[in-house]
Scaffold this motif. Structure first.
Motif, PDB file in Angstrom:
ATOM      1  N   GLN A   1      37.714  30.418  47.256  1.00  0.00           N
ATOM      2  CA  GLN A   1      37.895  30.999  45.937  1.00  0.00           C
ATOM      3  C   GLN A   1      38.002  32.513  46.096  1.00  0.00           C
ATOM      4  OE1 GLN A   1      34.741  30.000  43.216  1.00  0.00           O
ATOM      5  NE2 GLN A   1      35.488  31.373  41.649  1.00  0.00           N
ATOM      6  N   PRO A   2      38.976  33.151  45.428  1.00  0.00           N
ATOM      7  CA  PRO A   2      39.098  34.606  45.512  1.00  0.00           C
ATOM      8  C   PRO A   2      37.864  35.288  44.922  1.00  0.00           C
ATOM      9  CG  PRO A   2      41.113  33.643  44.618  1.00  0.00           C
ATOM     10  CD  PRO A   2      40.090  32.544  44.697  1.00  0.00           C
ATOM     11  N   VAL A   3      37.446  36.358  45.542  1.00  0.00           N
ATOM     12  CA  VAL A   3      36.254  37.088  45.124  1.00  0.00           C
ATOM     13  C   VAL A   3      36.384  37.556  43.671  1.00  0.00           C
ATOM     14  CG1 VAL A   3      34.865  39.165  45.541  1.00  0.00           C
ATOM     15  CG2 VAL A   3      35.706  37.836  47.461  1.00  0.00           C
ATOM     16  N   GLU A   4      37.578  37.923  43.259  1.00  0.00           N
ATOM     17  CA  GLU A   4      37.762  38.434  41.893  1.00  0.00           C
ATOM     18  C   GLU A   4      37.445  37.392  40.814  1.00  0.00           C
ATOM     19  OE1 GLU A   4      42.503  37.614  41.157  1.00  0.00           O
ATOM     20  OE2 GLU A   4      41.907  39.509  42.061  1.00  0.00           O
ATOM     21  N   ARG A   5      37.418  36.140  41.181  1.00  0.00           N
ATOM     22  CA  ARG A   5      37.149  35.078  40.207  1.00  0.00           C
ATOM     23  C   ARG A   5      35.683  34.646  40.167  1.00  0.00           C
ATOM     24  NH1 ARG A   5      42.377  31.182  40.994  1.00  0.00           N
ATOM     25  NH2 ARG A   5      43.908  32.764  40.409  1.00  0.00           N
ATOM     26  N   ILE A   6      34.882  35.178  41.050  1.00  0.00           N
ATOM     27  CA  ILE A   6      33.467  34.816  41.076  1.00  0.00           C
ATOM     28  C   ILE A   6      32.752  35.563  39.954  1.00  0.00           C
ATOM     29  CG2 ILE A   6      31.326  34.874  42.408  1.00  0.00           C
ATOM     30  CD1 ILE A   6      33.051  34.761  44.948  1.00  0.00           C
ATOM     31  N   ASP A   7      32.076  34.822  39.096  1.00  0.00           N
ATOM     32  CA  ASP A   7      31.312  35.430  38.015  1.00  0.00           C
ATOM     33  C   ASP A   7      29.955  35.873  38.554  1.00  0.00           C
ATOM     34  OD1 ASP A   7      33.157  35.212  35.950  1.00  0.00           O
ATOM     35  OD2 ASP A   7      32.569  33.134  35.532  1.00  0.00           O
ATOM     36  N   ILE A   8      29.810  37.171  38.720  1.00  0.00           N
ATOM     37  CA  ILE A   8      28.561  37.715  39.246  1.00  0.00           C
ATOM     38  C   ILE A   8      27.599  38.018  38.106  1.00  0.00           C
ATOM     39  CG2 ILE A   8      27.559  39.650  40.529  1.00  0.00           C
ATOM     40  CD1 ILE A   8      30.219  39.816  42.047  1.00  0.00           C
ATOM     41  N   LEU A   9      28.139  38.473  36.986  1.00  0.00           N
ATOM     42  CA  LEU A   9      27.316  38.863  35.838  1.00  0.00           C
ATOM     43  C   LEU A   9      27.332  37.778  34.771  1.00  0.00           C
ATOM     44  CD1 LEU A   9      28.612  42.519  35.389  1.00  0.00           C
ATOM     45  CD2 LEU A   9      26.473  41.810  36.442  1.00  0.00           C
ATOM     46  N   PRO A  10      26.236  37.655  34.054  1.00  0.00           N
ATOM     47  CA  PRO A  10      26.246  36.759  32.890  1.00  0.00           C
ATOM     48  C   PRO A  10      27.273  37.277  31.874  1.00  0.00           C
ATOM     49  CG  PRO A  10      24.011  37.463  33.409  1.00  0.00           C
ATOM     50  CD  PRO A  10      24.932  38.262  34.276  1.00  0.00           C
ATOM     51  N   ALA A  11      27.831  36.387  31.072  1.00  0.00           N
ATOM     52  CA  ALA A  11      28.883  36.746  30.120  1.00  0.00           C
ATOM     53  C   ALA A  11      28.449  37.873  29.186  1.00  0.00           C
ATOM     54  CB  ALA A  11      29.305  35.520  29.323  1.00  0.00           C
ATOM     55  N   ALA A  12      27.222  37.842  28.701  1.00  0.00           N
ATOM     56  CA  ALA A  12      26.744  38.871  27.776  1.00  0.00           C
ATOM     57  C   ALA A  12      26.714  40.250  28.447  1.00  0.00           C
ATOM     58  CB  ALA A  12      25.362  38.516  27.252  1.00  0.00           C
ATOM     59  N   GLU A  13      26.238  40.315  29.675  1.00  0.00           N
ATOM     60  CA  GLU A  13      26.172  41.595  30.386  1.00  0.00           C
ATOM     61  C   GLU A  13      27.570  42.088  30.737  1.00  0.00           C
ATOM     62  OE1 GLU A  13      23.926  43.759  34.133  1.00  0.00           O
ATOM     63  OE2 GLU A  13      23.535  41.648  33.728  1.00  0.00           O
ATOM     64  N   ARG A  14      28.436  41.186  31.130  1.00  0.00           N
ATOM     65  CA  ARG A  14      29.818  41.547  31.442  1.00  0.00           C
ATOM     66  C   ARG A  14      30.502  42.117  30.186  1.00  0.00           C
ATOM     67  NH1 ARG A  14      33.993  40.616  34.932  1.00  0.00           N
ATOM     68  NH2 ARG A  14      36.014  40.169  33.995  1.00  0.00           N
ATOM     69  N   GLY A  15      30.302  41.461  29.049  1.00  0.00           N
ATOM     70  CA  GLY A  15      30.868  41.953  27.796  1.00  0.00           C
ATOM     71  C   GLY A  15      30.336  43.325  27.439  1.00  0.00           C
ATOM     72  N   TYR A  16      29.036  43.525  27.639  1.00  0.00           N
ATOM     73  CA  TYR A  16      28.432  44.825  27.350  1.00  0.00           C
ATOM     74  C   TYR A  16      29.037  45.913  28.232  1.00  0.00           C
ATOM     75  CZ  TYR A  16      25.022  48.600  27.255  1.00  0.00           C
ATOM     76  OH  TYR A  16      24.437  49.843  27.158  1.00  0.00           O
ATOM     77  N   LEU A  17      29.121  45.659  29.523  1.00  0.00           N
ATOM     78  CA  LEU A  17      29.626  46.663  30.463  1.00  0.00           C
ATOM     79  C   LEU A  17      31.112  46.971  30.261  1.00  0.00           C
ATOM     80  CD1 LEU A  17      27.822  45.540  33.735  1.00  0.00           C
ATOM     81  CD2 LEU A  17      27.347  47.586  32.376  1.00  0.00           C
ATOM     82  N   LEU A  18      31.907  45.932  30.032  1.00  0.00           N
ATOM     83  CA  LEU A  18      33.352  46.134  29.954  1.00  0.00           C
ATOM     84  C   LEU A  18      33.869  46.442  28.557  1.00  0.00           C
ATOM     85  CD1 LEU A  18      34.555  43.328  32.384  1.00  0.00           C
ATOM     86  CD2 LEU A  18      34.239  45.764  32.850  1.00  0.00           C
ATOM     87  N   GLU A  19      33.143  46.017  27.550  1.00  0.00           N
ATOM     88  CA  GLU A  19      33.646  46.219  26.189  1.00  0.00           C
ATOM     89  C   GLU A  19      32.801  47.199  25.385  1.00  0.00           C
ATOM     90  OE1 GLU A  19      34.246  42.383  24.425  1.00  0.00           O
ATOM     91  OE2 GLU A  19      35.172  41.623  26.270  1.00  0.00           O
ATOM     92  N   GLU A  20      31.520  46.934  25.271  1.00  0.00           N
ATOM     93  CA  GLU A  20      30.666  47.783  24.439  1.00  0.00           C
ATOM     94  C   GLU A  20      30.621  49.233  24.938  1.00  0.00           C
ATOM     95  OE1 GLU A  20      29.188  47.021  21.524  1.00  0.00           O
ATOM     96  OE2 GLU A  20      30.175  45.068  21.677  1.00  0.00           O
ATOM     97  N   LEU A  21      30.423  49.420  26.226  1.00  0.00           N
ATOM     98  CA  LEU A  21      30.335  50.783  26.760  1.00  0.00           C
ATOM     99  C   LEU A  21      31.664  51.519  26.722  1.00  0.00           C
ATOM    100  CD1 LEU A  21      27.910  50.402  29.802  1.00  0.00           C
ATOM    101  CD2 LEU A  21      27.414  51.269  27.515  1.00  0.00           C
ATOM    102  N   ASN A  22      32.755  50.792  26.596  1.00  0.00           N
ATOM    103  CA  ASN A  22      34.076  51.413  26.571  1.00  0.00           C
ATOM    104  C   ASN A  22      34.600  51.647  25.163  1.00  0.00           C
ATOM    105  OD1 ASN A  22      34.768  51.845  29.339  1.00  0.00           O
ATOM    106  ND2 ASN A  22      34.759  49.624  29.559  1.00  0.00           N
ATOM    107  N   ARG A  23      33.798  51.346  24.172  1.00  0.00           N
ATOM    108  CA  ARG A  23      34.213  51.633  22.794  1.00  0.00           C
ATOM    109  C   ARG A  23      33.956  53.109  22.530  1.00  0.00           C
ATOM    110  NH1 ARG A  23      32.170  46.187  20.771  1.00  0.00           N
ATOM    111  NH2 ARG A  23      34.084  44.980  20.962  1.00  0.00           N
ATOM    112  N   THR A  24      34.994  53.888  22.666  1.00  0.00           N
ATOM    113  CA  THR A  24      34.851  55.338  22.517  1.00  0.00           C
ATOM    114  C   THR A  24      35.630  55.877  21.327  1.00  0.00           C
ATOM    115  OG1 THR A  24      36.657  55.668  24.073  1.00  0.00           O
ATOM    116  CG2 THR A  24      34.422  55.684  24.981  1.00  0.00           C
ATOM    117  N   GLU A  25      36.054  54.995  20.436  1.00  0.00           N
ATOM    118  CA  GLU A  25      36.791  55.454  19.270  1.00  0.00           C
ATOM    119  C   GLU A  25      35.914  56.392  18.449  1.00  0.00           C
ATOM    120  OE1 GLU A  25      38.059  52.086  17.040  1.00  0.00           O
ATOM    121  OE2 GLU A  25      39.183  51.240  18.707  1.00  0.00           O
TER     122      GLU A  25
END
Length: 128
Positions: A1-25
């Protein structure tokens, strides 16, 4: 399996890191020019650090003073409102000073990449 497809973070933490912290409007007065908004920040916090590049740090006041000096020089050279003004420098404090100065002088910022061949730079200048 490609490394990029391995889920290392729980969905909630991944959402926080990639979406919530990037809301800079943020709302801002869109009827004002960038350099006018910058000058308002200079008035609010002239000693605050505005720019860090490698070992160089400039406060809002210092950056504004440098940009004002260059803007006056550009005006003395004949820069007029909406006139394209090319700037060909590596990413640096000088680039930011130049950009602000061009805007303060009323010119239109024309970025020129120093990595481009001279023939391409001449073409861009000719088109401008």
């Amino acid at each position: 399996q490609p490394v990029e497809r391995i889920d290392i973070l729980p969905a909630a933490e991944r959402g926080y890191l990639l979406e919530e912290l990037n809301r800079t409007e943020a709302a801002y007065p869109s009827e004002r020019c960038i350099h006018e908004l910058f000058e308002a920040q200079v008035r609010r916090a002239p000693e605050a650090v505005a720019l860090v590049h490698e070992n160089e740090r400039l406060s809002y006041g210092e950056l504004n003073a440098r940009a004002n000096r260059l803007a006056h020089h550009l005006i003395a050279l004949g820069v007029r409102p909406d006139q394209p003004v090319g700037i060909c420098v590596e990413r640096s404090a000088a680039m930011v000073v130049g950009l602000l100065a061009i805007l303060k002088a009323g010119g239109a910022y024309l970025p020129l990449d120093p990595a481009y061949p001279s023939a391409r730079l001449r073409q861009v200048l000719g088109d401008a």
